[in-house]
Scaffold this motif. Structure first.
Motif, PDB file in Angstrom:
ATOM      1  N   LEU A 356       1.228  -1.521  -0.153  1.00 53.86           N
ATOM      2  CA  LEU A 356      -0.051   0.164  -0.186  1.00 53.86           C
ATOM      3  C   LEU A 356       1.632   1.914   0.136  1.00 53.86           C
ATOM      4  O   LEU A 356       0.198   2.150  -0.763  1.00 53.86           O
ATOM      5  N   ASP A 357       2.155   1.327   0.493  1.00 56.52           N
ATOM      6  CA  ASP A 357       3.033   2.213   0.864  1.00 56.52           C
ATOM      7  C   ASP A 357       3.384   2.953  -0.950  1.00 56.52           C
ATOM      8  O   ASP A 357       3.846   4.236  -1.044  1.00 56.52           O
ATOM      9  N   ARG A 358       3.454   1.808  -1.597  1.00 50.68           N
ATOM     10  CA  ARG A 358       3.956   1.996  -3.043  1.00 50.68           C
ATOM     11  C   ARG A 358       3.147   2.449  -3.552  1.00 50.68           C
ATOM     12  O   ARG A 358       3.378   2.905  -5.480  1.00 50.68           O
ATOM     13  N   ALA A 359       1.684   1.983  -3.693  1.00 49.60           N
ATOM     14  CA  ALA A 359       1.167   2.256  -4.423  1.00 49.60           C
ATOM     15  C   ALA A 359      -0.384   2.376  -4.200  1.00 49.60           C
ATOM     16  O   ALA A 359      -1.461   2.153  -3.998  1.00 49.60           O
ATOM     17  N   PRO A 360      -0.694   3.982  -3.059  1.00 45.41           N
ATOM     18  CA  PRO A 360      -1.509   4.294  -2.537  1.00 45.41           C
ATOM     19  C   PRO A 360      -3.130   3.939  -3.102  1.00 45.41           C
ATOM     20  O   PRO A 360      -4.202   3.762  -2.732  1.00 45.41           O
ATOM     21  N   GLY A 361      -3.141   4.915  -4.553  1.00 51.30           N
ATOM     22  CA  GLY A 361      -3.730   5.173  -5.255  1.00 51.30           C
ATOM     23  C   GLY A 361      -4.625   3.855  -5.624  1.00 51.30           C
ATOM     24  O   GLY A 361      -6.089   3.940  -6.110  1.00 51.30           O
ATOM     25  N   ALA A 362      -4.116   2.496  -5.731  1.00 51.32           N
ATOM     26  CA  ALA A 362      -4.988   1.576  -5.823  1.00 51.32           C
ATOM     27  C   ALA A 362      -5.117   0.256  -5.461  1.00 51.32           C
ATOM     28  O   ALA A 362      -6.039  -0.247  -5.991  1.00 51.32           O
ATOM     29  N   ALA A 363      -6.114   1.127  -4.159  1.00 43.95           N
ATOM     30  CA  ALA A 363      -6.461   0.431  -3.105  1.00 43.95           C
ATOM     31  C   ALA A 363      -7.778  -0.305  -3.226  1.00 43.95           C
ATOM     32  O   ALA A 363      -8.173  -0.930  -3.575  1.00 43.95           O
ATOM     33  N   ALA A 364      -8.114   1.447  -3.575  1.00 45.04           N
ATOM     34  CA  ALA A 364      -9.799   1.760  -4.040  1.00 45.04           C
ATOM     35  C   ALA A 364      -9.403   0.583  -5.169  1.00 45.04           C
ATOM     36  O   ALA A 364     -10.951   0.088  -4.998  1.00 45.04           O
ATOM     37  N   ALA A 365      -9.567   0.788  -6.318  1.00 46.76           N
ATOM     38  CA  ALA A 365      -9.536  -0.207  -7.722  1.00 46.76           C
ATOM     39  C   ALA A 365      -9.502  -1.346  -7.067  1.00 46.76           C
ATOM     40  O   ALA A 365     -10.407  -2.814  -8.345  1.00 46.76           O
ATOM     41  N   ALA A 366      -8.271  -1.826  -6.742  1.00 48.26           N
ATOM     42  CA  ALA A 366      -8.201  -3.511  -5.790  1.00 48.26           C
ATOM     43  C   ALA A 366      -9.263  -3.434  -5.434  1.00 48.26           C
ATOM     44  O   ALA A 366     -10.290  -5.239  -5.254  1.00 48.26           O
ATOM     45  N   GLY A 367     -10.590  -2.479  -4.296  1.00 45.63           N
ATOM     46  CA  GLY A 367     -11.377  -2.845  -3.671  1.00 45.63           C
ATOM     47  C   GLY A 367     -11.798  -3.582  -4.686  1.00 45.63           C
ATOM     48  O   GLY A 367     -13.562  -4.075  -3.653  1.00 45.63           O
ATOM     49  N   ALA A 378       3.593  -4.148   4.481  1.00 48.15           N
ATOM     50  CA  ALA A 378       4.036  -5.585   4.758  1.00 48.15           C
ATOM     51  C   ALA A 378       5.110  -4.350   5.748  1.00 48.15           C
ATOM     52  O   ALA A 378       5.929  -4.612   6.676  1.00 48.15           O
ATOM     53  N   ARG A 379       5.735  -3.708   4.706  1.00 50.38           N
ATOM     54  CA  ARG A 379       6.869  -3.290   5.068  1.00 50.38           C
ATOM     55  C   ARG A 379       7.114  -1.797   6.242  1.00 50.38           C
ATOM     56  O   ARG A 379       7.698  -1.684   6.977  1.00 50.38           O
ATOM     57  N   THR A 380       6.043  -1.294   6.537  1.00 51.36           N
ATOM     58  CA  THR A 380       5.693  -0.154   6.966  1.00 51.36           C
ATOM     59  C   THR A 380       4.851  -0.467   8.123  1.00 51.36           C
ATOM     60  O   THR A 380       4.883  -0.064   8.768  1.00 51.36           O
ATOM     61  N   GLY A 381       3.420  -1.610   7.544  1.00 56.54           N
ATOM     62  CA  GLY A 381       2.896  -2.225   9.115  1.00 56.54           C
ATOM     63  C   GLY A 381       1.828  -1.408   9.052  1.00 56.54           C
ATOM     64  O   GLY A 381       0.774  -1.763  10.257  1.00 56.54           O
ATOM     65  N   GLU A 382       2.093  -0.336   8.134  1.00 56.72           N
ATOM     66  CA  GLU A 382      -0.013   0.327   7.847  1.00 56.72           C
ATOM     67  C   GLU A 382      -0.662  -1.013   7.719  1.00 56.72           C
ATOM     68  O   GLU A 382      -0.941  -1.364   6.696  1.00 56.72           O
ATOM     69  N   GLY A 383      -1.621  -0.720   8.357  1.00 58.83           N
ATOM     70  CA  GLY A 383      -3.134  -1.935   8.084  1.00 58.83           C
ATOM     71  C   GLY A 383      -2.665  -3.576   8.706  1.00 58.83           C
ATOM     72  O   GLY A 383      -3.705  -4.188   8.679  1.00 58.83           O
ATOM     73  N   LEU A 384      -1.676  -3.590   9.574  1.00 61.42           N
ATOM     74  CA  LEU A 384      -1.405  -4.798  10.208  1.00 61.42           C
ATOM     75  C   LEU A 384      -2.227  -5.522  10.893  1.00 61.42           C
ATOM     76  O   LEU A 384      -3.081  -6.406  11.028  1.00 61.42           O
ATOM     77  N   ASP A 385      -2.821  -4.642  11.833  1.00 59.01           N
ATOM     78  CA  ASP A 385      -3.862  -4.218  13.263  1.00 59.01           C
ATOM     79  C   ASP A 385      -4.882  -4.934  12.999  1.00 59.01           C
ATOM     80  O   ASP A 385      -5.728  -5.790  13.134  1.00 59.01           O
TER      81      ASP A 385
END
Length: 474
Positions: A356-367, A378-385
């Protein structure tokens, strides 16, 4: 009781290796001659005595504490001798050999062995003696092993509650209510002309309904307890370079798996157990799924599919950076089709969109087109919780209720059998002209299933399986 249960037994009761203290434990009937031979004196019951442990020539093997517990006031219900020595492997082996030698030696006064038939204990045999001599029930015996094997603090506390009898008390409460209902039903079999009115006046239907409600509550807590003990097996799957190894490292909080930009780096499974709210999760990283000409990589991919087929949940990892690439989309579709063919439909699949840190704009499209899942880095830990919460939800974990006790898969299966028999009994009771002999039989089978949990109704084969998993000396 089998003949071997009459034999006196001895074993090293502490874990292999070096330690400050090691214990040799003996259990049997009539240990006085053995105590005199090894300790050189009689011992006061339940009082620690510091003295030398002597060999056959009277020379000291070691010095330590000796404790003697006359039966039935002991762990096994038999006479128990514990020798607490220095924890060196050689010292403990010498003490074990000395006990066997002293047990076989002839008592000059009687001309008989000091302790006829003394042998090395089998795994779990001390605890098995405690069960057979009514010191603990079977659920408490299992809780001892679960307390030793507990991998989380929550599991240890829950096992301790089971050991003190919390789970057994629930089972006994259900059993007592079931026995009362059985008495009512079976009493009517002798008075067929009054049976329906008698059961109506005794509110047999209400009693059965209350039993089913109580059983549902116990089963819910047992399932939670089984989760604490067993945990769940979670397999990370996906195409090469989607970030599977990085996700394992992030969840574990350690660099366990090698991470490189080279496709096919992971060729065999890497496993780590983590805990979320006290629930053990056995996370397995697998080889990237693709067609490969490399023989070693193909073996790794075959093993990955084996792990996926045996998982409790699968994390299907997707790469947001490549989410729009036709080849990548086709690869994910191939994996999804293979999962549908090779996996039982009961295994939940969680879509995890990584990087998500490398392609933040792709999240909505993927979902938009993906199954419900989670987006993370996985690199920054964002969304792990969010992933951790989703894993607990998939596992069926709820906030730990107060006083949760440990349970095993066999306990849950037994409770499910009880529920099935009670439902059959309810159907009989509600039928026009109920067959009370069938109703009584269903209640009897329900009671047997309950009693199997605490060991009041169990086979020798079941006991053999349970106690063989214990460590020697316990």
């Amino acid at each position: 009781m089998l003949a071997r249960h009459q034999d006196p037994i001895v074993a090293i009761a502490t874990a292999p290796g070096r330690g400050a203290v090691g214990i040799v434990r003996v259990s049997g009937r009539g240990l006085d001659a053995l105590v005199q031979a090894v300790c050189g004196r009689t011992l006061k019951p339940r009082e620690a005595t510091y003295l030398p442990f002597r060999d056959a020539q009277g020379q000291a093997i070691d010095q330590g504490l000796a404790l003697y517990f006359p039966g039935p006031h002991s762990y096994t219900g038999e006479d128990v001798l514990e020798l607490q020595a220095h924890g060196g492997p050689v010292v403990l082996q010498l003490l074990l050999a000395r006990c066997l030698e002293a047990g076989a030696a002839t008592d000059p006064a009687t001309g008989q062995p000091n302790l006829r038939g003394l042998r090395v204990a089998q795994p779990g045999e001390f605890t098995e003696r405690a069960f057979l001599n009514d010191k603990i029930d079977l659920a408490q015996a299992e809780a001892i092993a679960d307390l030793i094997d507990a991998s989380t603090e929550a599991a240890a506390r829950s096992a301790s509650r089971s050991l003190t009898g919390a789970f057994s008390a629930e089972i006994h409460g259900l059993r007592d209510a079931l026995i009362h209902l059985r008495m009512l039903v079976e009493a009517t079999l002798d008075f067929p002309e009054e049976e329906i009115d008698f059961l109506r006046k005794a509110d047999a239907h209400g009693q059965l309904s209350n039993l089913q409600q109580t059983l549902a509550s116990v089963m819910q807590r047992a399932r939670q307890g089984a989760l604490l003990r067993e945990g769940i097996k979670v397999v990370i799957a996906g195409q090469p370079n989607a970030g599977k190894s990085s996700l394992l490292n992030a969840l574990a909080g350690a660099e366990l798996a090698i991470v490189t930009p080279i496709a096919g780096t992971t060729r065999d499974k890497v496993q780590q157990t983590i805990q979320i709210e006290g629930v053990p999760l056995h996370i397995i990283d697998t080889a990237g799924l693709r067609d490969s000409e490399d023989e070693v990589e193909r073996i790794g991919i075959a093993r990955a599919w084996d792990e996926i087929a045996g998982a409790d949940a699968v994390l299907f990892l997707h790469d947001l950076e490549r989410a729009d690439a036709p080849e990548y989309i086709a690869g994910d579709a191939d994996i999804a089709n293979a999962m549908a063919q090779k996996m039982p439909k009961s295994i939940p699949v969680i879509d995890v969109w990584n990087k998500l840190d490398r392609a933040p704009g792709a999240a909505a499209a993927a979902g938009e087109n993906a199954r419900p899942g989670v987006h993370l880095s996985a690199r920054t830990g964002e969304g792990l919780d969010g992933l951790r919460r989703l894993l607990l939800e998939v596992a069926g974990w709820q906030s730990a209720p107060e006083g949760l006790y440990i349970a095993r898969a066999r306990h849950v299966e037994a409770l499910q059998a009880v529920g099935a028999h009670l439902q059959e009994a309810a159907d009989q009771l509600q039928a026009q002209g109920p067959a009370l002999d069938l109703l009584a039989e269903e209640l009897r089978l329900a009671q047997n299933a309950l009693s199997a949990i605490t060991g009041e109704f169990s086979s020798d084969d079941l006991l053999g399986v349970i106690f063989s998993s214990f460590c020697i000396g316990k």
